[in-house]
Design a protein around this motif. Sequence first.
Motif, short mmCIF file in Angstrom:
data_model
loop_
_atom_site.label_atom_id
_atom_site.label_comp_id
_atom_site.label_asym_id
_atom_site.label_seq_id
_atom_site.Cartn_x
_atom_site.Cartn_y
_atom_site.Cartn_z
N GLY A 1 26.25 63.20 96.19
CA GLY A 1 26.34 62.94 94.76
C GLY A 1 26.36 64.29 94.11
O GLY A 1 25.68 65.21 94.56
N PRO B 1 22.60 53.87 95.77
CA PRO B 1 23.89 54.24 95.16
C PRO B 1 25.09 54.23 96.11
O PRO B 1 26.20 53.93 95.66
CB PRO B 1 23.62 55.65 94.63
N ASP B 2 24.90 54.50 97.42
CA ASP B 2 26.06 54.56 98.30
C ASP B 2 26.60 53.18 98.70
O ASP B 2 27.61 53.10 99.40
CB ASP B 2 25.76 55.40 99.55
N TYR C 1 27.73 51.72 94.39
CA TYR C 1 29.00 52.19 93.83
C TYR C 1 30.12 51.21 94.19
O TYR C 1 31.00 50.92 93.38
CB TYR C 1 29.33 53.61 94.35
N SER D 1 32.75 64.88 87.71
CA SER D 1 33.31 63.78 88.51
C SER D 1 34.83 63.80 88.55
O SER D 1 35.48 64.14 87.56
CB SER D 1 32.87 62.44 87.92
N LYS E 1 23.13 58.36 90.66
CA LYS E 1 23.93 59.33 91.42
C LYS E 1 25.40 59.12 91.10
O LYS E 1 25.86 57.97 91.00
CB LYS E 1 23.67 59.09 92.91
N VAL E 2 26.14 60.22 90.94
CA VAL E 2 27.59 60.11 90.78
C VAL E 2 28.23 60.11 92.16
O VAL E 2 28.19 61.11 92.88
CB VAL E 2 28.17 61.27 89.94
N HIS E 3 28.76 58.95 92.52
CA HIS E 3 29.41 58.80 93.83
C HIS E 3 30.92 58.86 93.58
O HIS E 3 31.43 58.16 92.72
CB HIS E 3 29.02 57.43 94.39
N GLY F 1 28.89 56.56 88.49
CA GLY F 1 27.50 56.98 88.32
C GLY F 1 26.64 55.72 88.31
O GLY F 1 26.76 54.90 87.40
#
Length: 484
Positions: free
Chosen positions: A192, A239-240, A243, A298, A450-452, A471
Amino acid sequence: MQKEIQQQLDRLKARGVTYVDARYYPFEEANNLVMWNGNLKAAVSTHESGIGVRVLHKGAWGFSASSDLGDLGAIFDKAFDNARVAAERVTFPVRLAEKDAVEARFESPCETDPFEVPLADKIGFLKAMDGKLDRPGVAQRVVALTFVRKQIEFSDSEGSRIEKRITEVFPTLTVNGVDAGGGMHERKFLPGRTGDTRGWESIDPQLFAENAERIVRELNEVLVADECPKDDRAVILLPDIMYLQTHETIGHALELDRILGYELAFAGGSFVTLDDFGSLRYGSEKLTARADGTVVNSPGSFGFDDDGVPAQDNLLIDHGLLVGAITGRQMVEEANARARKQIFKGSSGANRASAFYRVPIERMTNINIDPGSDGTLDDIIAKTEKGIVLDGDRSWSIGSNREQFHFGTEIGWLVEEGKKTKVVKNSTYKGDTVKFWNSLSAVGDRSTWKVHFVANCGKGQPNQIMFLGHGVPVCRFDNVRIGE
Ligand SMILES: [Zn+2]
């Protein structure tokens, strides 16, 4: 070149076209390096340049593109000819939502251009990471780096001139192993973004080293774990995997061209109808989702879309209520006309093409879920009586209208009476989109967000592979079917 393009725009305007734009790519470069079990398996470089021209005439689009810029006039004429032919077969005349003409420049934040980093340094990174992954239990290890650098010069007959320079870096670590029964398992790490930039400097070797050790450890835990039980439980999505849930059941479902039926032949439609905007309870009160093209670090942020509309931060779902869609200039006009009311006030700035030789279509920017007020991951686990924490996308299957889904994850941790108990393998969960989002019962705070990034979103005919981001925080959903 800009002067010659301007002359062509003026020439076609004088010939009576409604609108014309050009996207000139002086260059687009990509570099892909893959190390597989310690061997450099791929070292690929690509370079392309050219121009794409769209002409709107009598309600129909014509498009033409070429990397041979020797006769610019011919490329514009071809686009005009295509529009004239298409105009004879129009079922719904194209109209474009209003926009302001802008003269602007956008550069994605980058301290160290990855194309200026010596190959030896990149290979050094691959080798160092490969060494960290080369541990007992790991049958296959893959370290991959992809770099993209492009310059786009957009201009149109409404007076917009936009120059964009975009640099992207996509690193991933993957390990595979085989359990005693011959079942294959995988664990990945996609960072992230924590910093504010998107260049070579965004690859933090320390962060990668720590996570390399973690995914090896977790893979080994999965290899000796029991099967995921068949059960109804609360699922806590990290988050993983969160997303992917967001991508497939909010992002794709809310692309306006898909809602209007334009993707049916390829990637399916959407259960969402035009009547649903402003009335559909898409999720619980805790769900606020947005299309935010302004997240600095991103790949879903690009300054201006390929209609020349500035990036925006738009609400899609406001405390559970469906309020917005992912839109370009054309589809909002068609949607409002079909609905016989104004649902959408202008483009949301999300019309993008994957290359100069493709036409822009509605694409996700950063489809994000707002962080909530339910604390950290540990806080959420502590308040979960019977659940499972899930992470890592392993398989996905989605209804053709995004109305149902089934996802397999890389790892699961059972939760009993507020505590993680044990790891399970082959963890899966499934649900009905609207029912599932309405069961959202906890949303983690900013520490869980988290920004994935996604480097392989496919859409359109011919297929266009697009980069974007999500995110997302940790989220808990109640009463979800797992293990089948
Ligand atoms: Zn996608």
